[in-house]
Design a protein around this motif. Sequence first.
Motif, PDB file in Angstrom:
ATOM      1  N   ARG A   1      28.886  -9.188  21.066  1.00  0.00           N
ATOM      2  CA  ARG A   1      29.414 -10.301  20.283  1.00  0.00           C
ATOM      3  C   ARG A   1      28.399 -10.692  19.203  1.00  0.00           C
ATOM      4  NH1 ARG A   1      33.555 -13.035  23.454  1.00  0.00           N
ATOM      5  NH2 ARG A   1      33.438 -12.343  25.609  1.00  0.00           N
ATOM      6  N   ARG A   2      28.899 -10.974  18.006  1.00  0.00           N
ATOM      7  CA  ARG A   2      28.042 -11.392  16.893  1.00  0.00           C
ATOM      8  C   ARG A   2      27.260 -12.655  17.260  1.00  0.00           C
ATOM      9  NH1 ARG A   2      27.638  -9.503  12.208  1.00  0.00           N
ATOM     10  NH2 ARG A   2      29.620  -8.421  12.228  1.00  0.00           N
ATOM     11  N   GLU A   3      27.871 -13.547  18.018  1.00  0.00           N
ATOM     12  CA  GLU A   3      27.216 -14.806  18.402  1.00  0.00           C
ATOM     13  C   GLU A   3      26.335 -14.658  19.636  1.00  0.00           C
ATOM     14  OE1 GLU A   3      30.203 -17.812  18.712  1.00  0.00           O
ATOM     15  OE2 GLU A   3      30.795 -17.588  16.618  1.00  0.00           O
ATOM     16  N   GLY A   4      26.225 -13.440  20.165  1.00  0.00           N
ATOM     17  CA  GLY A   4      25.394 -13.186  21.333  1.00  0.00           C
ATOM     18  C   GLY A   4      26.226 -12.878  22.563  1.00  0.00           C
ATOM     19  N   GLY A   5      25.668 -12.110  23.439  1.00  0.00           N
ATOM     20  CA  GLY A   5      26.354 -11.728  24.661  1.00  0.00           C
ATOM     21  C   GLY A   5      27.197 -10.481  24.474  1.00  0.00           C
ATOM     22  N   THR A   6      27.748 -10.040  25.569  1.00  0.00           N
ATOM     23  CA  THR A   6      28.543  -8.814  25.584  1.00  0.00           C
ATOM     24  C   THR A   6      29.931  -9.109  26.127  1.00  0.00           C
ATOM     25  OG1 THR A   6      26.552  -7.494  25.970  1.00  0.00           O
ATOM     26  CG2 THR A   6      28.640  -6.459  26.508  1.00  0.00           C
ATOM     27  N   LEU A   7      30.929  -8.526  25.487  1.00  0.00           N
ATOM     28  CA  LEU A   7      32.298  -8.603  25.979  1.00  0.00           C
ATOM     29  C   LEU A   7      32.565  -7.355  26.804  1.00  0.00           C
ATOM     30  CD1 LEU A   7      35.209  -9.729  26.044  1.00  0.00           C
ATOM     31  CD2 LEU A   7      35.639  -8.364  23.982  1.00  0.00           C
ATOM     32  N   ASN A   8      32.935  -7.539  28.055  1.00  0.00           N
ATOM     33  CA  ASN A   8      33.354  -6.441  28.922  1.00  0.00           C
ATOM     34  C   ASN A   8      34.868  -6.521  29.049  1.00  0.00           C
ATOM     35  OD1 ASN A   8      30.719  -5.346  29.944  1.00  0.00           O
ATOM     36  ND2 ASN A   8      30.499  -7.496  30.492  1.00  0.00           N
ATOM     37  N   PHE A   9      35.544  -5.380  28.982  1.00  0.00           N
ATOM     38  CA  PHE A   9      36.999  -5.385  29.010  1.00  0.00           C
ATOM     39  C   PHE A   9      37.544  -4.098  29.615  1.00  0.00           C
ATOM     40  CE2 PHE A   9      35.573  -3.756  24.941  1.00  0.00           C
ATOM     41  CZ  PHE A   9      36.337  -2.612  24.740  1.00  0.00           C
ATOM     42  N   VAL A  10      38.778  -4.157  30.023  1.00  0.00           N
ATOM     43  CA  VAL A  10      39.541  -2.972  30.424  1.00  0.00           C
ATOM     44  C   VAL A  10      40.731  -2.888  29.484  1.00  0.00           C
ATOM     45  CG1 VAL A  10      38.796  -2.934  32.835  1.00  0.00           C
ATOM     46  CG2 VAL A  10      40.811  -4.267  32.185  1.00  0.00           C
ATOM     47  N   PHE A  11      41.248  -1.679  29.287  1.00  0.00           N
ATOM     48  CA  PHE A  11      42.345  -1.518  28.348  1.00  0.00           C
ATOM     49  C   PHE A  11      43.299  -0.418  28.790  1.00  0.00           C
ATOM     50  CE2 PHE A  11      39.171   1.520  26.915  1.00  0.00           C
ATOM     51  CZ  PHE A  11      39.919   2.647  26.605  1.00  0.00           C
ATOM     52  N   SER A  12      44.483  -0.529  28.240  1.00  0.00           N
ATOM     53  CA  SER A  12      45.479   0.529  28.332  1.00  0.00           C
ATOM     54  C   SER A  12      46.069   0.644  26.941  1.00  0.00           C
ATOM     55  CB  SER A  12      46.557   0.156  29.354  1.00  0.00           C
ATOM     56  OG  SER A  12      47.537   1.163  29.407  1.00  0.00           O
ATOM     57  N   ASP A  13      45.945   1.805  26.339  1.00  0.00           N
ATOM     58  CA  ASP A  13      46.493   2.072  25.016  1.00  0.00           C
ATOM     59  C   ASP A  13      47.640   3.059  25.156  1.00  0.00           C
ATOM     60  OD1 ASP A  13      44.821   0.448  23.510  1.00  0.00           O
ATOM     61  OD2 ASP A  13      43.357   2.026  23.117  1.00  0.00           O
ATOM     62  N   VAL A  14      48.780   2.702  24.594  1.00  0.00           N
ATOM     63  CA  VAL A  14      49.959   3.560  24.619  1.00  0.00           C
ATOM     64  C   VAL A  14      50.143   4.125  23.213  1.00  0.00           C
ATOM     65  CG1 VAL A  14      52.428   3.696  25.075  1.00  0.00           C
ATOM     66  CG2 VAL A  14      50.987   2.127  26.419  1.00  0.00           C
ATOM     67  N   PHE A  15      49.920   5.426  23.067  1.00  0.00           N
ATOM     68  CA  PHE A  15      50.010   6.113  21.787  1.00  0.00           C
ATOM     69  C   PHE A  15      51.352   6.840  21.708  1.00  0.00           C
ATOM     70  CE2 PHE A  15      45.570   5.942  22.996  1.00  0.00           C
ATOM     71  CZ  PHE A  15      44.909   5.619  21.828  1.00  0.00           C
ATOM     72  N   THR A  16      52.131   6.554  20.670  1.00  0.00           N
ATOM     73  CA  THR A  16      53.361   7.285  20.416  1.00  0.00           C
ATOM     74  C   THR A  16      53.125   8.183  19.213  1.00  0.00           C
ATOM     75  OG1 THR A  16      54.676   5.456  21.262  1.00  0.00           O
ATOM     76  CG2 THR A  16      55.830   7.098  19.933  1.00  0.00           C
ATOM     77  N   PHE A  17      53.538   9.423  19.334  1.00  0.00           N
ATOM     78  CA  PHE A  17      53.267  10.420  18.306  1.00  0.00           C
ATOM     79  C   PHE A  17      54.509  10.790  17.515  1.00  0.00           C
ATOM     80  CE2 PHE A  17      49.587  10.812  20.886  1.00  0.00           C
ATOM     81  CZ  PHE A  17      48.603  11.392  20.104  1.00  0.00           C
ATOM     82  N   THR A  18      54.283  11.107  16.253  1.00  0.00           N
ATOM     83  CA  THR A  18      55.237  11.811  15.411  1.00  0.00           C
ATOM     84  C   THR A  18      54.515  13.097  15.030  1.00  0.00           C
ATOM     85  OG1 THR A  18      56.216   9.766  14.594  1.00  0.00           O
ATOM     86  CG2 THR A  18      56.575  11.761  13.277  1.00  0.00           C
ATOM     87  N   GLY A  19      54.993  14.196  15.545  1.00  0.00           N
ATOM     88  CA  GLY A  19      54.239  15.444  15.379  1.00  0.00           C
ATOM     89  C   GLY A  19      52.937  15.335  16.155  1.00  0.00           C
ATOM     90  N   HIS A  20      51.825  15.588  15.465  1.00  0.00           N
ATOM     91  CA  HIS A  20      50.511  15.496  16.113  1.00  0.00           C
ATOM     92  C   HIS A  20      49.690  14.333  15.578  1.00  0.00           C
ATOM     93  CE1 HIS A  20      51.047  18.979  18.595  1.00  0.00           C
ATOM     94  NE2 HIS A  20      51.440  19.677  17.549  1.00  0.00           N
TER      95      HIS A  20
END
Length: 116
Positions: free
Chosen positions: A84-103
């Motif tokens: 974080r710019r103001e100090g400290g660390t952000l810890n997170f978990v994520f799920s990203d759903v990618f939809t493709f057109t071709g590649h």
Amino acid sequence: MSPRKDVVEAYIEGFRRGDHELILSCLTEDVVWVLHGYTTLTGKDAFDKEIENAAFTGKPTLTIDQLIEEGDTVVAVGSGQADRREGGTLNFVFSDVFTFTGHKISRLETFQVNLD
């Protein structure tokens, strides 16, 4: 790995490096990025502006725990840290759903849970 999973790996690596060109090369021109609970962006220009969020410094640490592919969709499940710019660390978990057109990624839905 499949060609689409390779694109997702390249995309994530682009964020690890802060490499806008690499990230943008994975996307269609009219890409839609839905950051659930935050905003929706359309097009590469809007996407490019969000790559480096002003609230953070440096490059994030990103770990992919699992990639799942079905049809034109790849899901990445993982975790990360960002300073974080103001100090400290952000810890997170994520799920990203990618939809493709071709590649190329034409739609991305990001689900992120901050742990701090």
